[in-house]
Design a protein around this motif. Sequence first.
Motif, short mmCIF file in Angstrom:
data_model
loop_
_atom_site.label_atom_id
_atom_site.label_comp_id
_atom_site.label_asym_id
_atom_site.label_seq_id
_atom_site.Cartn_x
_atom_site.Cartn_y
_atom_site.Cartn_z
N GLU A 37 4.43 8.31 5.71
CA GLU A 37 5.53 8.47 4.75
C GLU A 37 5.92 9.94 4.65
O GLU A 37 5.15 10.82 5.03
CB GLU A 37 5.10 7.99 3.35
CG GLU A 37 4.75 6.52 3.28
CD GLU A 37 4.16 6.13 1.93
OE1 GLU A 37 4.04 7.03 1.06
OE2 GLU A 37 3.82 4.95 1.75
N SER A 48 0.81 -1.21 0.00
CA SER A 48 0.00 0.00 0.00
C SER A 48 0.85 1.27 0.00
O SER A 48 0.31 2.37 0.14
CB SER A 48 -0.92 0.01 1.23
OG SER A 48 -1.85 -1.05 1.16
N CYS A 49 2.17 1.16 -0.16
CA CYS A 49 3.05 2.35 -0.06
C CYS A 49 2.67 3.43 -1.06
O CYS A 49 2.65 4.61 -0.73
CB CYS A 49 4.50 1.94 -0.29
SG CYS A 49 5.28 1.16 1.15
N ASP A 50 2.38 3.04 -2.31
CA ASP A 50 2.09 4.04 -3.34
C ASP A 50 0.73 4.69 -3.14
O ASP A 50 0.62 5.92 -3.11
CB ASP A 50 2.18 3.40 -4.73
CG ASP A 50 3.60 3.02 -5.11
OD1 ASP A 50 4.54 3.63 -4.55
OD2 ASP A 50 3.76 2.13 -5.95
N SER A 51 -0.30 3.90 -3.01
CA SER A 51 -1.66 4.45 -2.92
C SER A 51 -1.99 4.94 -1.52
O SER A 51 -2.85 5.82 -1.36
CB SER A 51 -2.67 3.39 -3.34
OG SER A 51 -2.68 2.31 -2.41
N ASN A 67 6.05 14.38 -5.27
CA ASN A 67 5.26 13.32 -4.64
C ASN A 67 6.02 12.03 -4.40
O ASN A 67 5.44 11.03 -3.98
CB ASN A 67 4.01 13.03 -5.48
CG ASN A 67 2.88 12.48 -4.62
OD1 ASN A 67 2.71 12.89 -3.48
ND2 ASN A 67 2.13 11.54 -5.18
N GLY A 68 7.32 12.00 -4.66
CA GLY A 68 8.08 10.79 -4.41
C GLY A 68 8.37 10.61 -2.94
O GLY A 68 8.46 11.56 -2.16
N ARG A 70 6.79 12.67 1.79
CA ARG A 70 6.62 12.85 0.35
C ARG A 70 7.18 14.22 -0.07
O ARG A 70 6.97 15.22 0.60
CB ARG A 70 5.14 12.77 -0.04
CG ARG A 70 4.49 11.41 0.21
CD ARG A 70 4.95 10.39 -0.81
NE ARG A 70 4.23 9.13 -0.69
CZ ARG A 70 3.36 8.68 -1.61
NH1 ARG A 70 3.11 9.40 -2.68
NH2 ARG A 70 2.76 7.51 -1.43
N CYS A 92 9.52 0.13 0.94
CA CYS A 92 8.61 0.44 -0.15
C CYS A 92 9.35 0.23 -1.47
O CYS A 92 10.26 1.00 -1.80
CB CYS A 92 8.10 1.87 -0.05
SG CYS A 92 7.02 2.15 1.39
N GLY A 93 8.95 -0.80 -2.22
CA GLY A 93 9.68 -1.14 -3.43
C GLY A 93 11.09 -1.58 -3.07
O GLY A 93 11.28 -2.53 -2.31
#
Length: 547
Positions: A83, A29-32, A90-91, A85, A108-109
């Motif tokens: 997180e 769920s890190c991205d969303s 937004n990274g 950002r 994350c990844g």
Amino acid sequence: MEHFRALLICVIGCSVTVFGYPSGQISASCDSMLPTHGNNGPQSSVAPYMITVSKTTFVPGDIITVTIQPKVTSDFFKGFLLEARLVGGNGITGTFTTSDAKAQILTCGTQGNAAVSHRNNDQKNNITAFWTAPQGAGPVRFRATVLNSYDTFWTGMESDIIEALQIANSTCGSQKFCLSSPLNCSPDDSGCLFMSSVPSSDGYVFEMSGSTAGYVAIGFSDDMKMGNDDVYICTKNSSGYVLVQEAYNTGNVPPTLRNTSTTGSIVSSYNAGVLKCSFITQGSIALSQRSSGNPTYYVFLVSGPSNADGQIQVHSTKLISSSKVDLTSFVTTGTQSGRSRVVLGHGALMLIAWMTTGSIGMIMARYMKSAAGKPVLGKAAWFQAHFYLMILTVILTIIAFIMVFVEASDWSGGVHPVLGCIVMILSFFQPIAAFFRPDPKSKRRFIFNWGHRINALVIKILAVAAIFLGLELVDSTPTQWMPKLMGGFFAWEVLFYIVLESNMRLKTNRTYDNPDKMMQLETTALIIFICGNLAFLIALLVGIGQS
């Protein structure tokens, strides 16, 4: 049996409450930053939780304490994902650690220690983690998703913007738009003129850096000429206080400051002659109202002097993007020369004209008539030297004037260009008037002599004043050594005028009995004068070249 099986399923379903993973292992769920369970979306109401931070600015390596807690102390939450950002880009950036038994660190990844989540689905009143700032990061916001129960959660919770104290070019082209001179230069270098931008939710995050004793500014235009442009200015006053201003440029006059406050999160510094500013606009660029879709602009980046109150003067350095730029696309552009070579060439020609050829030519006509030796081509040697030196001075002045006028394309620039135009006009007519001078035996000859001398004196004074102002524009060092050196040259010339004028008075009163001795003194004085002028000229030309 069927009732028991249904009860068992219900118990298991209720126990899997948070993100579908009560253990908090939710790297997927890190991205969303959204739960992977349930049919309900996030709550639309204001989140009853908040994110607080221990610092509002950072430099690489700083550790910032980040806390998630309810707004009402009696409330609680069960799960979360936290997180850091980058604003606009937004990274995910930076790394986390925690000593909180209720929290754990996630990968994350391929990025380790990139996020923090819950360790279990117990009720929590707060959670604390520690974020380490990386190299080259721009402004950041901490973002979180917080769950109160299986179907009740809030996402998109954000902290205040945490501003980077160190302006860097390491993320240019990937996480922010950059314009610089020289291309890809480091903002820490004294010879680097730099700006970057990142779109934020409110407007833009801008960074500016340049070697200047006055100001750095960025402008956004529909064309490559100044006028009808939005401008953001970072300027320093005499007390060393740095101001950030938004203004509107109409072309040939100083920018008009906007009355409303449109910037926030201002971070600035002035160290070793380098001025740095970063800030966040609280609104879009006004030019965007003229365009549909995603607007593009020509980006101007300039620097120059300012007065004691921080009011900016005409820029001495100008850099313009070669094409219109979409600030939401992260590209890098610039040039290998931050200061116009045409402007520098103009300054060099004016120095040569009025520190050597013009000065020596005037000295020859006034004081060196008896020391110039035998006639040359039917005319006295002093006259030939004076004539050709002054013609060369006029030619250099005209070339310099044309160069800078074509470059500037207008008459803006304050007092300096006005004085320059007057010098050019008077210099142009000086040799023309000399061609029509009366015969030496004419009764009207004295009128020409006095007019010629007065005009020459006016030209000299205005030329020196224009050079002083021009050097102030070109010299961006904190000591402003070039105008000071020009002051030394002026004192040098005044000293020799006094010596030579005294010598001429003594000669008129026949104090010298030996003419050869008088000629020897004048010749020696001329040689010393020329050598001194050349020394000052070379030093200033080197300074202009280094600009």
